[in-house]
Motif scaffolding. Structure first.
Motif, PDB file in Angstrom:
ATOM      1  N   ILE A   1      14.619   1.747  62.808  1.00  0.00           N
ATOM      2  CA  ILE A   1      15.693   2.138  61.953  1.00  0.00           C
ATOM      3  C   ILE A   1      15.609   3.684  62.075  1.00  0.00           C
ATOM      4  CG2 ILE A   1      16.269   2.264  59.319  1.00  0.00           C
ATOM      5  CD1 ILE A   1      14.975  -0.460  59.097  1.00  0.00           C
TER       6      ILE A   1
ATOM      7  N   LYS B   1      11.269  -7.167  57.146  1.00  0.00           N
ATOM      8  CA  LYS B   1      10.490  -5.828  57.154  1.00  0.00           C
ATOM      9  C   LYS B   1       9.115  -5.924  57.537  1.00  0.00           C
ATOM     10  CE  LYS B   1      14.097  -3.734  55.673  1.00  0.00           C
ATOM     11  NZ  LYS B   1      14.997  -4.772  55.754  1.00  0.00           N
TER      12      LYS B   1
ATOM     13  N   CYS C   1      18.847  -3.294  59.157  1.00  0.00           N
ATOM     14  CA  CYS C   1      18.460  -3.270  57.716  1.00  0.00           C
ATOM     15  C   CYS C   1      18.801  -4.426  56.757  1.00  0.00           C
ATOM     16  CB  CYS C   1      19.423  -1.932  57.203  1.00  0.00           C
ATOM     17  SG  CYS C   1      18.972  -0.249  57.793  1.00  0.00           S
TER      18      CYS C   1
END
Length: 352
Positions: A62, A53, A48
């Motif tokens: 995730i 991303k 995270c």
């Protein structure tokens, strides 16, 4: 659907009440809890906070980590029950922990499938990978949670009958509500086809296509390295799937037939129930094996984990050195104080 409790048909066979399940479950959960909690907490933190991303399959990783962590956090209650054989908590909490187990199992199956399929697709069609948006992965993940969450709801409902009769029983000692043969066949078919056969076909196809692309295409070294990474990722997903989920789903139809009193052979019933217990223990291992997918198959995760892991180690070593230095200074001050008590004149001269 996992229970190992005996039905009326099973009770006709002497010795089908498998008492070893308590010690086996407790040992398995104790073995899994600490590594699973630490590995998934660190994995979720790194995924995270530090991983780009845009990294392939990051959203699925995730969600997979969240599914594992939710189940791991319920393990202390399971450990308590299998050691004490007594459930002092609320009925709803028992059903929630029961629900989380199967939610974790099937969410893990689907997210591992998504990871394999995406890596294979992006490898074979790189132009599609460039145009792929992160919101697509978010939408797919939301759909997985909705489908799996809804599909797993009947499981605690069917097992709630045992709580009504005995509020001190939970998990393996819960009974199974009587359902029609047609409902049982429908449930087994949906679980086997949707939760096992389809993912197996997809992961096997992805593994084959990825390996085939590595053998056929003569790419530059950079592309070959990327294909090898994709193959390792897909193979790792396949290994986790085979080790953790295949035994359970191979035995599940026979387990349901035992519950529906289809078989009368005591030896077959006993072996089916024993294998069901072992397969459930194997299914729990995915909480420890899934983080291996992140670490060994994602170079960015490995680099970030190593970097921040080294920072933590260095901080600990620095704290240790500081503590030793402070302790040494205290000892020196104590030595000077004792010398001052013995020879005050010299101490005055030292102060001056």
């Amino acid at each position: 659907m996992g229970s190992n409790s005996t039905s009326s048909a099973e009770s006709n066979c002497n010795g089908t009440y498998l008492t070893f399940q308590y010690s086996l479950y407790a040992t398995t959960y104790i073995f899994i809890f600490i590594p699973g909690l630490l590995a998934n907490s660190v994995a979720l933190w790194v995924l995270c906070r530090f991983i780009s991303k845009k990294n392939k399959a990051i959203i699925f990783m995730i969600n997979l980590s969240v599914a594992d962590l939710a189940h791991v956090l319920s393990l202390p209650l399971r450990i308590y029950y299998y050691i004490n054989r007594h459930w002092p908590f609320q009925r709803a909490l028992c059903l929630l922990c029961f629900y989380l187990k199967y939610l974790n199992m099937y969410a893990s199956i689907f997210f591992l499938t998504c990871i394999s399929l995406q890596r294979c697709l992006f490898l074979l069609k790189p132009f599609r990978a460039r145009n792929w948006k992160r919101r697509y992965d978010v939408a797919i993940s939301a759909a997985v949670w909705i489908i799996v969450g809804t599909a797993c709801l009947p499981l605690p409902i069917l097992r709630s009958a045992g709580l009504a009769n005995n509020s001190e029983s939970c998990f393996a000692d819960l009974g199974l509500q009587d359902i029609t043969m047609a409902s049982s066949i429908g449930m087994v078919t949906a679980a086997e086809l949707g939760g096992f056969v389809l993912p197996v076909v997809i992961i096997t196809y992805c593994t084959w296509k990825t390996r085939k692309s590595l053998q056929e295409f003569q790419d530059p070294p950079q592309n070959i390295k990327e294909r090898k990474k994709a193959l390792r990722m897909v193979l790792m997903c396949a290994v986790v799937f085979i080790v953790c989920f295949t035994p359970y789903h191979l035995n599940f139809p026979f387990f349901m037939m035992v519950k529906q009193r289809v078989f009368s052979n005591c030896s077959f019933i006993r072996n089916t129930l024993c294998f069901h217990i072992i397969s459930l223990c194997l299914a729990n291992l995915n909480c420890c094996l899934d983080p291996v997918v992140y670490y060994f198959m994602t170079s960015e995760f490995r680099d970030q984990f190593s970097e921040h892991g080294n920072l933590v180690i260095q901080s600990c070593l620095h704290c240790k050195d500081s503590t030793l230095e402070i302790r040494q200074r205290k000892e020196n001050l104590q030595t000077i104080s004792l010398e001052c008590l013995d020879v005050p004149t010299q101490c005055d001269e030292m102060v001056i």
